[in-house]
Design a protein around this motif. Structure first.
Motif, PDB file in Angstrom:
ATOM      1  N   THR A 168       0.813  -1.231  -0.023  1.00  0.00           N
ATOM      2  CA  THR A 168      -0.008  -0.021  -0.046  1.00  0.00           C
ATOM      3  C   THR A 168       0.881   1.223  -0.052  1.00  0.00           C
ATOM      4  OG1 THR A 168      -1.696  -1.008   1.200  1.00  0.00           O
ATOM      5  CG2 THR A 168      -1.907   1.227   1.189  1.00  0.00           C
ATOM      6  N   VAL A 169       0.692   2.085  -0.958  1.00  0.00           N
ATOM      7  CA  VAL A 169       1.211   3.453  -1.025  1.00  0.00           C
ATOM      8  C   VAL A 169       0.529   4.333  -0.864  1.00  0.00           C
ATOM      9  CG1 VAL A 169       3.014   4.695  -2.425  1.00  0.00           C
ATOM     10  CG2 VAL A 169       3.081   2.246  -2.271  1.00  0.00           C
ATOM     11  N   TYR A 170       0.851   5.575  -0.024  1.00  0.00           N
ATOM     12  CA  TYR A 170       0.193   6.839  -0.147  1.00  0.00           C
ATOM     13  C   TYR A 170       0.661   7.864  -0.742  1.00  0.00           C
ATOM     14  CZ  TYR A 170      -2.018  10.947   2.262  1.00  0.00           C
ATOM     15  OH  TYR A 170      -2.550  12.325   2.575  1.00  0.00           O
ATOM     16  N   CYS A 171      -0.245   8.401  -1.688  1.00  0.00           N
ATOM     17  CA  CYS A 171       0.509   9.625  -2.667  1.00  0.00           C
ATOM     18  C   CYS A 171       0.070  11.000  -2.181  1.00  0.00           C
ATOM     19  CB  CYS A 171       0.251   9.298  -4.168  1.00  0.00           C
ATOM     20  SG  CYS A 171       0.905   7.582  -4.830  1.00  0.00           S
ATOM     21  N   LEU A 172       1.047  11.867  -2.244  1.00  0.00           N
ATOM     22  CA  LEU A 172       0.362  13.188  -1.941  1.00  0.00           C
ATOM     23  C   LEU A 172       1.028  14.511  -2.812  1.00  0.00           C
ATOM     24  CD1 LEU A 172      -1.020  15.292   0.270  1.00  0.00           C
ATOM     25  CD2 LEU A 172       1.339  14.865   1.557  1.00  0.00           C
ATOM     26  N   GLY A 173       0.174  15.250  -3.209  1.00  0.00           N
ATOM     27  CA  GLY A 173       0.657  16.000  -4.214  1.00  0.00           C
ATOM     28  C   GLY A 173      -0.075  17.463  -4.001  1.00  0.00           C
ATOM     29  N   GLU A 174       0.511  18.578  -4.477  1.00  0.00           N
ATOM     30  CA  GLU A 174      -0.265  19.976  -4.334  1.00  0.00           C
ATOM     31  C   GLU A 174      -1.357  19.822  -5.410  1.00  0.00           C
ATOM     32  OE1 GLU A 174       0.422  24.889  -5.016  1.00  0.00           O
ATOM     33  OE2 GLU A 174       2.074  23.178  -5.770  1.00  0.00           O
ATOM     34  N   LEU A 175      -2.398  20.536  -5.061  1.00  0.00           N
ATOM     35  CA  LEU A 175      -3.665  20.460  -5.704  1.00  0.00           C
ATOM     36  C   LEU A 175      -3.501  21.465  -6.915  1.00  0.00           C
ATOM     37  CD1 LEU A 175      -6.801  19.829  -5.933  1.00  0.00           C
ATOM     38  CD2 LEU A 175      -7.198  21.984  -4.667  1.00  0.00           C
ATOM     39  N   GLY A 176      -3.697  21.147  -8.233  1.00  0.00           N
ATOM     40  CA  GLY A 176      -3.565  21.838  -9.418  1.00  0.00           C
ATOM     41  C   GLY A 176      -2.286  21.743 -10.196  1.00  0.00           C
ATOM     42  N   ASN A 177      -1.302  21.317  -9.464  1.00  0.00           N
ATOM     43  CA  ASN A 177       0.208  21.363  -9.845  1.00  0.00           C
ATOM     44  C   ASN A 177       0.370  20.371 -10.703  1.00  0.00           C
ATOM     45  OD1 ASN A 177       2.793  20.581  -9.836  1.00  0.00           O
ATOM     46  ND2 ASN A 177       3.123  22.361  -8.354  1.00  0.00           N
ATOM     47  N   ASP A 178       0.578  20.500 -12.274  1.00  0.00           N
ATOM     48  CA  ASP A 178       0.968  19.631 -13.343  1.00  0.00           C
ATOM     49  C   ASP A 178       1.719  18.607 -13.000  1.00  0.00           C
ATOM     50  OD1 ASP A 178      -1.229  21.013 -14.517  1.00  0.00           O
ATOM     51  OD2 ASP A 178       0.319  22.252 -15.784  1.00  0.00           O
ATOM     52  N   TYR A 179       3.010  19.060 -12.274  1.00  0.00           N
ATOM     53  CA  TYR A 179       3.961  18.216 -12.165  1.00  0.00           C
ATOM     54  C   TYR A 179       3.720  17.286 -11.183  1.00  0.00           C
ATOM     55  CZ  TYR A 179       8.673  16.583 -10.435  1.00  0.00           C
ATOM     56  OH  TYR A 179       9.617  15.676  -9.849  1.00  0.00           O
ATOM     57  N   ASP A 180       3.140  17.437  -9.984  1.00  0.00           N
ATOM     58  CA  ASP A 180       2.784  16.625  -8.786  1.00  0.00           C
ATOM     59  C   ASP A 180       1.594  15.647  -9.181  1.00  0.00           C
ATOM     60  OD1 ASP A 180       4.182  18.874  -7.620  1.00  0.00           O
ATOM     61  OD2 ASP A 180       3.067  18.786  -5.882  1.00  0.00           O
ATOM     62  N   GLN A 181       0.507  16.060  -9.818  1.00  0.00           N
ATOM     63  CA  GLN A 181      -0.359  15.391 -10.174  1.00  0.00           C
ATOM     64  C   GLN A 181      -0.210  14.310 -11.380  1.00  0.00           C
ATOM     65  OE1 GLN A 181      -3.018  15.412  -8.283  1.00  0.00           O
ATOM     66  NE2 GLN A 181      -2.082  17.007  -6.932  1.00  0.00           N
ATOM     67  N   GLY A 182       0.616  14.723 -12.379  1.00  0.00           N
ATOM     68  CA  GLY A 182       0.914  13.791 -13.486  1.00  0.00           C
ATOM     69  C   GLY A 182       1.757  12.756 -12.923  1.00  0.00           C
ATOM     70  N   LEU A 183       2.727  13.106 -12.186  1.00  0.00           N
ATOM     71  CA  LEU A 183       3.587  11.992 -11.510  1.00  0.00           C
ATOM     72  C   LEU A 183       2.855  11.019 -10.622  1.00  0.00           C
ATOM     73  CD1 LEU A 183       7.132  13.303 -10.543  1.00  0.00           C
ATOM     74  CD2 LEU A 183       6.652  11.240 -11.672  1.00  0.00           C
ATOM     75  N   ILE A 184       1.895  11.482  -9.862  1.00  0.00           N
ATOM     76  CA  ILE A 184       1.070  10.633  -8.991  1.00  0.00           C
ATOM     77  C   ILE A 184       0.351   9.720  -9.790  1.00  0.00           C
ATOM     78  CG2 ILE A 184      -0.578  10.519  -7.624  1.00  0.00           C
ATOM     79  CD1 ILE A 184       0.386  13.204  -6.189  1.00  0.00           C
ATOM     80  N   ASN A 185      -0.328  10.248 -11.009  1.00  0.00           N
ATOM     81  CA  ASN A 185      -1.128   9.407 -11.831  1.00  0.00           C
ATOM     82  C   ASN A 185      -0.418   8.442 -12.729  1.00  0.00           C
ATOM     83  OD1 ASN A 185      -3.525  10.923 -11.351  1.00  0.00           O
ATOM     84  ND2 ASN A 185      -3.206  12.412 -13.096  1.00  0.00           N
ATOM     85  N   TYR A 186       0.986   8.933 -12.872  1.00  0.00           N
ATOM     86  CA  TYR A 186       1.685   7.703 -13.674  1.00  0.00           C
ATOM     87  C   TYR A 186       2.347   6.619 -12.711  1.00  0.00           C
ATOM     88  CZ  TYR A 186       1.892  10.990 -17.473  1.00  0.00           C
ATOM     89  OH  TYR A 186       1.525  11.762 -18.725  1.00  0.00           O
ATOM     90  N   PHE A 187       2.263   6.791 -11.297  1.00  0.00           N
ATOM     91  CA  PHE A 187       2.934   6.059 -10.347  1.00  0.00           C
ATOM     92  C   PHE A 187       1.737   5.052 -10.226  1.00  0.00           C
ATOM     93  CE2 PHE A 187       2.747   4.647  -5.939  1.00  0.00           C
ATOM     94  CZ  PHE A 187       3.976   4.289  -5.863  1.00  0.00           C
ATOM     95  N   LYS A 188       0.496   5.667  -9.896  1.00  0.00           N
ATOM     96  CA  LYS A 188      -0.530   5.024  -9.541  1.00  0.00           C
ATOM     97  C   LYS A 188      -0.736   3.822 -10.404  1.00  0.00           C
ATOM     98  CE  LYS A 188      -5.335   5.740  -8.113  1.00  0.00           C
ATOM     99  NZ  LYS A 188      -6.351   4.718  -9.137  1.00  0.00           N
ATOM    100  N   GLU A 189      -0.704   4.191 -11.758  1.00  0.00           N
ATOM    101  CA  GLU A 189      -0.892   3.384 -13.032  1.00  0.00           C
ATOM    102  C   GLU A 189      -0.210   2.187 -12.929  1.00  0.00           C
ATOM    103  OE1 GLU A 189      -1.146   3.452 -17.903  1.00  0.00           O
ATOM    104  OE2 GLU A 189      -1.091   5.281 -16.634  1.00  0.00           O
ATOM    105  N   ALA A 190       1.171   2.578 -12.828  1.00  0.00           N
ATOM    106  CA  ALA A 190       2.255   1.288 -12.650  1.00  0.00           C
ATOM    107  C   ALA A 190       2.086   0.484 -11.387  1.00  0.00           C
ATOM    108  CB  ALA A 190       3.607   2.216 -12.616  1.00  0.00           C
ATOM    109  N   ALA A 191       1.951   1.326 -10.224  1.00  0.00           N
ATOM    110  CA  ALA A 191       1.864   0.564  -8.911  1.00  0.00           C
ATOM    111  C   ALA A 191       0.761  -0.403  -8.873  1.00  0.00           C
ATOM    112  CB  ALA A 191       1.726   1.440  -7.842  1.00  0.00           C
ATOM    113  N   GLU A 192      -0.699   0.168  -9.660  1.00  0.00           N
ATOM    114  CA  GLU A 192      -1.689  -0.816  -9.522  1.00  0.00           C
ATOM    115  C   GLU A 192      -1.562  -2.096 -10.387  1.00  0.00           C
ATOM    116  OE1 GLU A 192      -5.099   2.409  -8.478  1.00  0.00           O
ATOM    117  OE2 GLU A 192      -4.825   1.871 -10.133  1.00  0.00           O
TER     118      GLU A 192
END
Length: 388
Positions: A168-192
């Motif tokens: 289980t991994v918890y991901c945290l990023g700044e709301l509306g930040n393209d860099y943060d949210q983009g990386l979290i999405n790519y991480f989530k996809e790969a992790a799942e």
């Protein structure tokens, strides 16, 4: 309004053509390289370190020969203030100065925000560490020398699974930040895809209290926290995680590769890993030279966070400058259009590795360095070269 904008851009291009490759005050020929970087705001610390690499490169390679004539290379700075709303004005400053090529920016959001301005002026840009795929998508003028977020997110997911044995991994990023949210999405996809559970949360801009988010990570049973955030947030997360007794390993993206962040772990129980573009020890001769140069000027040390620890973004700034010089040589001209046409074919053996571009202007890179924070020495320890 469109006519007014078109007229302004036309005037800027006239000024650029007059200034580009012109004579300096001393009568010498000059070619200008624009530096589009944050020197203030949330990413100011990283931008300053990236600029240090460019300035060192300029000190080592201050001229370029074009058709048998020697041109002085002048760095022209514009502070985008880490803010998308400041991007166009900063980009416009550089265009008005008649730069032949632009370097930057630290931060994908501001790079994307200024892209059309560079495009309409016909000025090529070389991204240094802006990792969001949108920087180069659908255009012919933006290039970059770093790896991309889909790759970096996958690298972290693999590391969390293979090395940390996280389920289980918890991901945290700044709301509306393209860099943060983009990386979290790519991480989530790969992790799942690897069978891990991923919990995501976002915090508002300028947030300074991460206590509730860290407690949420504990409640979710997270075995790793992935937080691809800016330097100022990362330091707060490190300090507050220790204060709250949160001993969950922290995973930081390339923005975390900063001496102030690793310094914040000293004496703490923090387990911290970052992905980055270069690890100290990779080129001792280069490192000795740039550290001597930094130590010769207190202002340079201040820009670097107060010591001579070498950040990967500084190395990337150096390499980006050298790639720009190679493009100017290949173009045989200071004309921005000629430099843009030459860039796709440029290859360079950089400090960070071999640099070449694919069909859309992205670097051909297939690996990242993983480093861990040494909580006793306040330095980074090399962990592994990680592939996606």
């Amino acid at each position: 309004m469109k006519k007014v904008i078109a007229l302004v851009l036309a005037m800027l291009m006239v000024f650029a053509l007059c200034a580009c490759g012109g004579n300096g005050d001393s009568g010498e020929k000059v070619v200008k390289i624009g530096v589009y970087e944050p020197q203030t705001g949330a990413n100011g610390a990283g931008g300053k370190q990236e600029i240090l690499g460019m300035e060192y490169a300029n000190a080592m390679c201050p001229t370029v020969d074009i058709n048998g004539e020697t041109y002085k290379i002048e760095l022209v700075m514009a502070d985008n203030e880490s803010a998308n709303e400041k991007a166009v004005s900063a980009a416009t400053e550089l265009i008005a100065e008649g730069v032949s090529v632009v370097l930057g920016s630290y931060g994908s959001g501001v790079s994307i925000a200024a892209s059309d301005t560079f495009k309409e002026a016909g000025v090529p840009a070389i991204g240094v560490t802006c990792t969001n795929p949108q920087v180069t998508e659908g255009n012919d003028h933006y290039f970059r020398i770093c790896f991309l977020d889909p790759f970096q997110g996958t690298v972290h997911a693999n590391f969390a699974k293979e090395s940390l044995k996280a389920s289980t991994v918890y991901c945290l990023g700044e709301l509306g930040n393209d860099y943060d949210q983009g990386l979290i999405n790519y991480f989530k996809e790969a992790a799942e895809d690897l069978g891990m559970k991923v919990v995501t949360e976002s915090f508002p801009k300028d947030n300074s209290d991460f206590t509730s988010y860290l407690n949420n990570a504990k409640k979710e049973g997270a075995e790793a926290i992935f937080a691809p955030v800016s330097i100022q947030y990362a330091q707060l997360i490190v300090e507050q995680a220790d204060a709250q007794g949160v001993e969950i390993p922290l995973l930081g993206s390339d923005t975390w590769d900063n001496n102030t962040i690793v310094g914040a772990t000293v004496g703490k129980s923090t387990e911290l890993y970052v992905s980055t573009f270069y690890a100290e020890g990779g080129n001792p001769e280069f490192e000795a030279g740039i550290k001597e140069w930094m130590n010769a000027d207190a202002a340079r040390l201040e820009k670097n966070g107060g010591n001579d620890m070498l950040s990967a973004v500084t190395v990337m700034g150096y390499d980006a400058y050298m790639v720009a010089v190679e493009a100017i040589k290949a173009a045989g001209s200071t004309d921005a259009a000629a430099v843009m046409a030459a860039l796709p074919g440029v290859t360079f053996e950089g400090i960070s590795g071999a640099i070449s571009f694919n069909d859309i202007g992205d670097a051909n890179r297939d690996s990242a360095f993983i480093k861990s924070a040494n909580t006793e020495t306040g330095a980074w320890d090399f962990v592994a070269v990680q592939k996606a």
